[in-house]
Scaffold this motif. Structure first.
Motif, PDB file in Angstrom:
ATOM      1  N   UNK B  57      31.407  43.251  46.375  1.00  0.00           N
ATOM      2  CA  UNK B  57      32.077  42.380  45.416  1.00  0.00           C
ATOM      3  C   UNK B  57      33.193  41.567  46.027  1.00  0.00           C
ATOM      4  N   UNK B  58      33.688  42.012  47.153  1.00  0.00           N
ATOM      5  CA  UNK B  58      34.754  41.202  47.701  1.00  0.00           C
ATOM      6  C   UNK B  58      34.183  39.981  48.421  1.00  0.00           C
ATOM      7  N   UNK B  61      33.339  37.741  45.733  1.00  0.00           N
ATOM      8  CA  UNK B  61      34.559  37.119  45.233  1.00  0.00           C
ATOM      9  C   UNK B  61      34.963  35.924  46.070  1.00  0.00           C
ATOM     10  N   UNK B  67      36.797  37.635  41.383  1.00  0.00           N
ATOM     11  CA  UNK B  67      36.831  38.921  42.080  1.00  0.00           C
ATOM     12  C   UNK B  67      36.531  40.128  41.202  1.00  0.00           C
ATOM     13  N   UNK B  68      36.476  39.911  39.893  1.00  0.00           N
ATOM     14  CA  UNK B  68      36.284  41.047  38.970  1.00  0.00           C
ATOM     15  C   UNK B  68      37.401  42.071  39.111  1.00  0.00           C
ATOM     16  N   UNK B  69      38.558  41.583  39.473  1.00  0.00           N
ATOM     17  CA  UNK B  69      39.712  42.470  39.561  1.00  0.00           C
ATOM     18  C   UNK B  69      40.820  41.864  38.699  1.00  0.00           C
ATOM     19  N   UNK B  97      32.829  45.742  33.736  1.00  0.00           N
ATOM     20  CA  UNK B  97      32.637  45.600  35.173  1.00  0.00           C
ATOM     21  C   UNK B  97      33.856  45.128  35.937  1.00  0.00           C
ATOM     22  N   UNK B  99      37.760  45.951  37.557  1.00  0.00           N
ATOM     23  CA  UNK B  99      38.645  47.023  38.009  1.00  0.00           C
ATOM     24  C   UNK B  99      40.084  46.579  37.834  1.00  0.00           C
ATOM     25  N   UNK B 100      40.932  47.560  37.590  1.00  0.00           N
ATOM     26  CA  UNK B 100      42.320  47.273  37.229  1.00  0.00           C
ATOM     27  C   UNK B 100      43.317  47.812  38.251  1.00  0.00           C
ATOM     28  N   UNK B 101      44.110  46.917  38.792  1.00  0.00           N
ATOM     29  CA  UNK B 101      45.227  47.341  39.641  1.00  0.00           C
ATOM     30  C   UNK B 101      46.390  47.738  38.736  1.00  0.00           C
ATOM     31  N   UNK B 102      46.970  48.889  38.993  1.00  0.00           N
ATOM     32  CA  UNK B 102      48.137  49.302  38.225  1.00  0.00           C
ATOM     33  C   UNK B 102      49.386  49.189  39.083  1.00  0.00           C
ATOM     34  N   UNK B 119      49.636  40.856  43.848  1.00  0.00           N
ATOM     35  CA  UNK B 119      48.400  40.616  43.105  1.00  0.00           C
ATOM     36  C   UNK B 119      47.856  39.224  43.392  1.00  0.00           C
ATOM     37  N   UNK B 122      45.797  39.021  46.254  1.00  0.00           N
ATOM     38  CA  UNK B 122      44.497  39.667  46.118  1.00  0.00           C
ATOM     39  C   UNK B 122      43.519  38.765  45.372  1.00  0.00           C
ATOM     40  N   UNK B 123      44.026  37.636  44.915  1.00  0.00           N
ATOM     41  CA  UNK B 123      43.125  36.680  44.292  1.00  0.00           C
ATOM     42  C   UNK B 123      42.468  37.238  43.037  1.00  0.00           C
TER      43      UNK B 123
END
Lengths: 338, 338
Positions: B57-58, B61, B67-69, B97, B99-102, B119, B122-123
DNA sequence: TTGTATGCGTTATCAA
DNA sequence: TTGATAACGCATACAA
């Protein structure tokens, strides 16, 4: 409808063009790598800063196979136990330039697999897996997907050069609790163990039993009850225990949430805590000092576990072979409930 | 020392080679895109599955700029308020689908900026920013860095096509609390407002004041106290309030944690709750029903706020122009403390 | 010290 | 329906 166009970030090529140098010179400059004159470096840095250059870490990740992203998989981030671990993880990750994906499994193996799979697709550098419910084959398979893995609250036999395990010595903890009760002259000790499939629950039950036997007392299955790892679970288990109409003068609970639930059921049924029934919990979450009477419990520094886990993960990622197995000793904090 | 080599994932090229077709055919097959014969598609899918292919996925992305992030920035994930929101966010993200950065900010603007910056690098596709402490220029700058932003617990003037705000109607909540006290004949109502820089704290203070004035009562700054958003903060504020030796028969607190702290200080100083002093909190976290007396509080469905936030973010990401501003109405839940 | 070519795994675009 | 080629933004390896 047209999606909003976020302000485009300049790339290395943009900076290079503006500076009239090659892309690689800029790359070296911004990465503080040798091979670029000091004056040139300063000029480029100034320009990059002025243009607001920020490296695209996902592109960098593609090129270097290092994404600076790690995963944290927990049963439930809402449970203070995991929330505090997560806080510790995120703290050191942030300090080291890593970002952390948080995923919940709801204690379901299927969701855990799905969570790990989604992380795998993201090509993360490592994962911290807490209280895994996976069976051994699945766990081994998942471990092979990541460069580095830290297992919290889960043991694994065999040696994997890419995994570190961090466990609380739950067996010892339960023993400390039981011995404390024994020291108070209490001998009718119930155990509210956690979810049946939880490893730490099993270890605590084991410690409870061994301490009882060591004191020459016999075991009674009627004094044991499983429970969901929350207040309601503790309530239900304590209610079930009380309904069996045995004499009980102490309860050791799997975690503080359950301990508080149990304590309330005791109180609501007219029993004095700790007078008639003493209660000890585990983990020492903030609730333990908020509730009245304050909870006697087994303290572990959850934030510290999180920090330890992330540090171990970083060492693994950097190929440093840290201690493969870390055991945390809980400490009995005597407050008012026992 | 050599780092562990994670099992290498097959790439599109690997599958293509094995299948004896071109990389693009495989790409179309696994993405369910038109332009590949049905039989071929089935063969490729079977092969891909057999070889354990998972898209990177990266890399995707980088190619698609998606990126689905997403990022979730909170003051403190250990605070049940944010923990429950995070749970909701992560739930729908996972379903879709993503993902979550906390990231935690510790209520510090500098750390908040650093978190958002990391963040940005990280795009990510979007960010959910909770209780932002950024000043307007910084906030606007940061907003321009992301394709989609959801602001929770923060308002923003002007209209940004890439942002949605979700707020609790704190003003109303405080009014409901004060009116409830008034209905009980209590007129000496203190307000334990939260951190001075917290927007929701300010709104609650405002609601408190307006309800008092609407009832023809005069305001008294001595009846107001700021506090940190936790139990100790509530303790400190209540202690300060009590020390001023005014007559107080009710306290409205910024959040449940602070309310519980305040309640305990009252009890410890020999005052009956709710007999002598009634207490109302905000948010209705699980602690509210655990503590005794159970806390009367303003209920909002925190998990729902998280789910709403993530849904709004997804709509923004997909360019769907959702409702720009969502206001959640709290509901007074009368329990035992008031 | 600086620059050029190449590749990371994927999708978009155009050609066959 | 398929395949070849060029990006995406960056870093590694090597050449100048």
């Amino acid at each position: 409808m047209m999606a909003f166009q976020a302000r485009k970030r300049p790339t290395l090529a943009d900076i290079a063009r503006s500076a009239g140098v090659s892309l690689m010179t800029v790359s070296r400059a911004v990465n503080n790598k040798p091979g670029v004159g000091e004056e040139m470096r300063q000029n480029i840095l100034a320009l990059a800063s002025e243009m607001g250059y920020r490296p695209n870490q996902i592109a960098r990740g593609l090129a270097t196979n290092r994404t600076s992203m790690v995963g944290l998989v927990v049963p439930d981030n809402t449970n203070p136990f995991f929330a505090h671990i997560a806080r510790g993880v995120e703290q050191v990750a942030g300090e080291q330039g890593y970002n952390v994906f948080l995923l919940n499994t709801s204690e379901d193996a299927g969701r855990e697999l799905a969570a790990l799979d989604s992380l795998w697709q993201k090509d993360i550098d490592g994962v911290i897996l807490c209280s895994s419910r996976l069976d051994l084959p699945d766990l081994e398979e998942q471990i092979s997907h990541f460069p580095a893995v830290v297992l919290v609250n889960r043991e694994i036999s065999g040696s994997f050069s890419n995994v570190v395990t961090i466990n609380v010595d739950d067996r010892l903890g339960a023993q400390l609790a039981v011995r404390h009760f024994l020291g108070q002259g209490r001998q009718h000790i119930a155990c509210i163990s956690g979810p049946a499939h939880s490893l730490s629950a099993q270890r605590r039950l084991e410690g409870y039993r061994s301490a009882l036997q060591a004191a020459g007392l016999s075991l009674d299955a009627q004094l044991e009850a499983c429970c969901a790892p929350d207040t309601d679970g503790g309530r239900a288990a304590a209610a079930a225990l009380l309904q069996r109409r045995l004499y009980i003068d102490a309860m050791y609970a799997f975690n503080d949430l359950a301990a508080v639930g149990a304590m309330q059921v005791c109180q609501e049924s007219g029993r004095q805590v700790p007078g008639e029934i003493a209660i000890i919990g585990s983990d020492d979450i903030p609730l333990a000092t908020i509730i009245r009477p304050q909870l006697t419990t087994l303290h572990v520094d959850l934030g510290q576990i999180g920090r330890l886990a992330m540090h171990a993960l970083l060492e693994l990622i950097q190929g440093e072979a840290p201690q493969a197995s870390i055991l945390i000793e809980p400490e009995l904090i005597v407050r008012a409930s026992a």
